[in-house]
Design an enzyme around this catalytic site. Sequence first.
Site, PDB file in Angstrom:
ATOM      1  N   HIS A 225      70.714  -9.245  16.189  1.00 11.01           N
ATOM      2  CA  HIS A 225      70.018  -7.948  16.320  1.00 11.01           C
ATOM      3  C   HIS A 225      68.834  -8.256  17.299  1.00 11.01           C
ATOM      4  O   HIS A 225      68.187  -9.221  17.130  1.00 11.01           O
ATOM      5  CB  HIS A 225      69.601  -7.345  15.041  1.00 11.01           C
ATOM      6  CG  HIS A 225      68.639  -6.465  15.034  1.00 11.01           C
ATOM      7  ND1 HIS A 225      68.467  -5.357  15.809  1.00 11.01           N
ATOM      8  CD2 HIS A 225      67.457  -6.335  14.472  1.00 11.01           C
ATOM      9  CE1 HIS A 225      67.351  -4.794  15.526  1.00 11.01           C
ATOM     10  NE2 HIS A 225      66.608  -5.398  14.775  1.00 11.01           N
ATOM     11  N   TYR A 259      63.703   1.322  17.188  1.00 11.03           N
ATOM     12  CA  TYR A 259      62.630   1.360  16.301  1.00 11.03           C
ATOM     13  C   TYR A 259      61.469   0.485  17.055  1.00 11.03           C
ATOM     14  O   TYR A 259      61.655  -0.255  17.710  1.00 11.03           O
ATOM     15  CB  TYR A 259      62.852   0.874  14.802  1.00 11.03           C
ATOM     16  CG  TYR A 259      63.209  -0.776  14.679  1.00 11.03           C
ATOM     17  CD1 TYR A 259      62.216  -1.492  14.474  1.00 11.03           C
ATOM     18  CD2 TYR A 259      64.254  -1.231  14.582  1.00 11.03           C
ATOM     19  CE1 TYR A 259      62.330  -2.916  14.351  1.00 11.03           C
ATOM     20  CE2 TYR A 259      64.647  -2.343  14.382  1.00 11.03           C
ATOM     21  CZ  TYR A 259      63.747  -3.194  14.327  1.00 11.03           C
ATOM     22  OH  TYR A 259      64.091  -4.747  14.270  1.00 11.03           O
ATOM     23  N   ASP A 550      82.884   4.592 -18.141  1.00  6.50           N
ATOM     24  CA  ASP A 550      83.540   5.307 -18.939  1.00  6.50           C
ATOM     25  C   ASP A 550      85.133   5.037 -18.875  1.00  6.50           C
ATOM     26  O   ASP A 550      85.411   4.840 -17.701  1.00  6.50           O
ATOM     27  CB  ASP A 550      83.286   6.954 -18.795  1.00  6.50           C
ATOM     28  CG  ASP A 550      83.506   7.624 -17.665  1.00  6.50           C
ATOM     29  OD1 ASP A 550      83.882   6.849 -16.440  1.00  6.50           O
ATOM     30  OD2 ASP A 550      83.645   8.801 -17.443  1.00  6.50           O
TER      31      ASP A 550
END
Length: 821
Positions: A225, A259, A550
């Site tokens: 990256h 970013y 469950d």
Amino acid sequence: MSTSPRVVIIGAGIVGTNLADELTARGITHVTVIDQGPLPVTGGSTSHAPGLVFQVSPSKTMTQFATYTINKLSGLDLDGAWCFKSVGGLEVATTPERLTDLHRRRGWLTSWGVESRIVDADECVRLHPLLDRERVLGGLHTPTDGLANAGRSVVALARRAEAHGARFQGSTRVVGIEQAGGRVTGVRTADGVIPADIVVSCAGFWGPAVGAMVGMDVPLLPLAHQYAKTGQIAELVGRNDEASEIGLPILRNQDADLYFREHLDRIGIGSYGHRPMPVRLDTIDDDDEVTASSMPSMLPFTEDDFSEAWDNCQRLLPALRGAKIEEGFNGVFSFTPDGGPLIGESEDVAGFWIAEAVWVTHSAGVAKAVAQLLVDGRTEYDLHGCDVHRFEDFQRSAGYVEETSAQNFVEIYDVLHPLQPRTSPRNIRVSPFHVRQEELGAVFLENAGWERPQWYEANAPLLAELPPEWTPPERDAWSARFHSPIAAAEAWRTREALALYDMTPLRRFEVSGPGALALLDRLTTGKMDKSVGAVTYTLVLDEAGGVRSDWTVARIGTDRFQVGANGELDLDYLNRQLPSDGTVQVRDIAGGTCCIGVWGPRARELVQPLSDEDFSNAGLRYFRAQRARIGGIPVLAMRLSYVGELGWEIYTSADLGLRLWDVLFAAGQDLGVIAAGRAAFNSLRLEKGYRAWGHDMTTEHNPYEAGLGFAVRAGKGDFVGRAALDGVSADTISRRLSCLTVDDGRSVVLGHEPVFVEERPAGYVTSAAFGHTIGRPIAYAWLPASAVAGTAVEIEYFGRRIPATVVAEPVVDPDMTRIRR
Ligand SMILES: Cc1cc2nc3c(=O)[nH]c(=O)nc-3n(C[C@H](O)[C@H](O)[C@H](O)COP(=O)(O)OP(=O)(O)OC[C@H]3O[C@@H](n4cnc5c(N)ncnc54)[C@H](O)[C@@H]3O)c2cc1C
């Protein structure tokens, strides 16, 4: 643990050092941290991580991990220098779609208890003056987000752990894991063996190589990256000094896959806009000297891959136009098939754990969870989305991991709808009915590799027949995605006549052997020692009384049970709980069998004439199972219904499945039979109040909170979790899974939205659907127990408040007359 075990942690990155700190803080002092690289800059991903910490996530657990990391690192310093700086986080929208989505993201933060606000373009620029006012439409500002200095944190954490007894050893590669009798006994290095009772691999993207030492699949993909730094930016000069380093919020521009953070008077830029660049571990050179600009996790910067990103950077931050990229690298870190981290213990070698594919953002939280697991045997966090054993065997193949993880990289900043299926790989698992489903125009979504019909286009003509009270209102564009009004017609037909549901993807196991009854009795809250043919809905708890799963357990022989469960984690748990004397066998029977839910008031008219067995109410009672032949096909029929109608789950072997479908479908034509999909199913189950584990409840909740106290058998002897439930009842709980209906009768929400009581955030939605039978949307939500039926609430959906009301549940057929007829 009674005596302090010897723990070896492989990897002195942000995860390994945090874990050493968490363990030593809990009194586990015999901790050795080994790293192949030099200390403290080992050359792993942490060594160059820019350290942005955004808390927002659709996952409550991931946000909790991030918040814990922030709080912990905020309280830490290295010789007075900060480890975390709370500069705030700003996500900006440059498209209307993104701006809309920022409201949804803000909803998650509110749901998980983190304060944030939506800000307009002017406020975005006030917060981050480098932004171009003309490009930005608005933003999401989270004041408690900020920047972690990972390099400093590692040193500060290591010092603290060392002060509590931990030992750190660099330049020592682990080349093997020692084991004896199915337990880990140490790690092998070039210098010899370091004995250990517990080994935790925090090896980051090297995880698969270390996992392979014990034959454990670690489904992560190392990907490169791009991260780059500009030269000096005039507008930043003088803003920060060496000590403060940064002052502007960390910034994301997801529309451009970018970013940003400050580095004193320069800007650091991360880009996810480039092609996925998988990195093979055997091409990484771990042996070279580690320096600040050369380390195994840093690959050469490929400028071409950055050029579009750089153009976008200059558009968003015009101050960059006069600057240059001065340095850059392709940094390597881990991606996984679903984006979650990988935590858990090997199923073959007891005491060998992993904590990998973890961002700096979540590092302290993950380390705390692992430390809790090692010390207390359980953690306060719901780890079902983080447990490495959530992946099934086929999902751990190299090809699957590579394709799905690379896709995750591509989609990391995309606006993803909660129902959005992956586009590839598809058609991995299909039920025997698949060919018929395709003929009926099934629209398939994907889950755990299964192709599952969401609705059938063949049912479209039914819309013309729908009575007005069943005609669904128009949906907003978001909730209309991956949805069709045909689901209303399918729900209607199920309630009024008859529908076939493909229940094959339901996870199921056969548990057999002389010890089977005792094992199931110990693991569940229900009575298992019932007559052959009994079916029991029961809960599986952890030691603290949290709902681990469950199950629907059918006793199909004296020593043989069929367990309907939720997923791979159930199988992992069952296998770990097997007695060592070989008296219980567990067999995964999902692939070799199939299941049709035959449900609706006319179900008996369909099935009885096809069988010599007695399918009457008295002949096969509710929650009973029997073997039978239907149209000559041997089946196991269980009288259960998740949609709340008369009918059976009918199981047969996979080879006979298509025949069974054809027999039922042909014979049902005169009765109005249809095939119905998951959209109708989900609506009908919510109308009946049937919980979906993992969505509605997890280990965070006890049975009474989840509204499942009825499944805890009073007076039952000991079982896992029992002690923790002493004194707990529906009257003692402070929160409850509650049923809401939406007041306007039309606004459908999708899950994870915050719920407000008296203007204050009070809980969040777990599952939601339009309730076709009652003609209004239903949402289940965690709320304070004080929010009793009749309480007015508001659900926040994309920033809009939708009035809703807590109602008594279930909203359809509370007396169970439809199902028991
Ligand atoms: C360019 C880039 C930008 C990023 N930005 C951010 C960001 O802004 N925010 C964020 O949260 N995250 C970010 N990340 C991700 C983050 O850096 C990583 O996820 C994180 O640092 C991983 O930490 P770790 O401790 O698991 O791994 P590492 O730091 O890689 O540590 C693993 C260690 O294990 C050691 N090791 C491996 N095998 C062996 C062996 N056989 N024997 C001994 N030792 C071994 C390695 O030497 C290494 O030191 C970024 C990553 C990159 C590449």
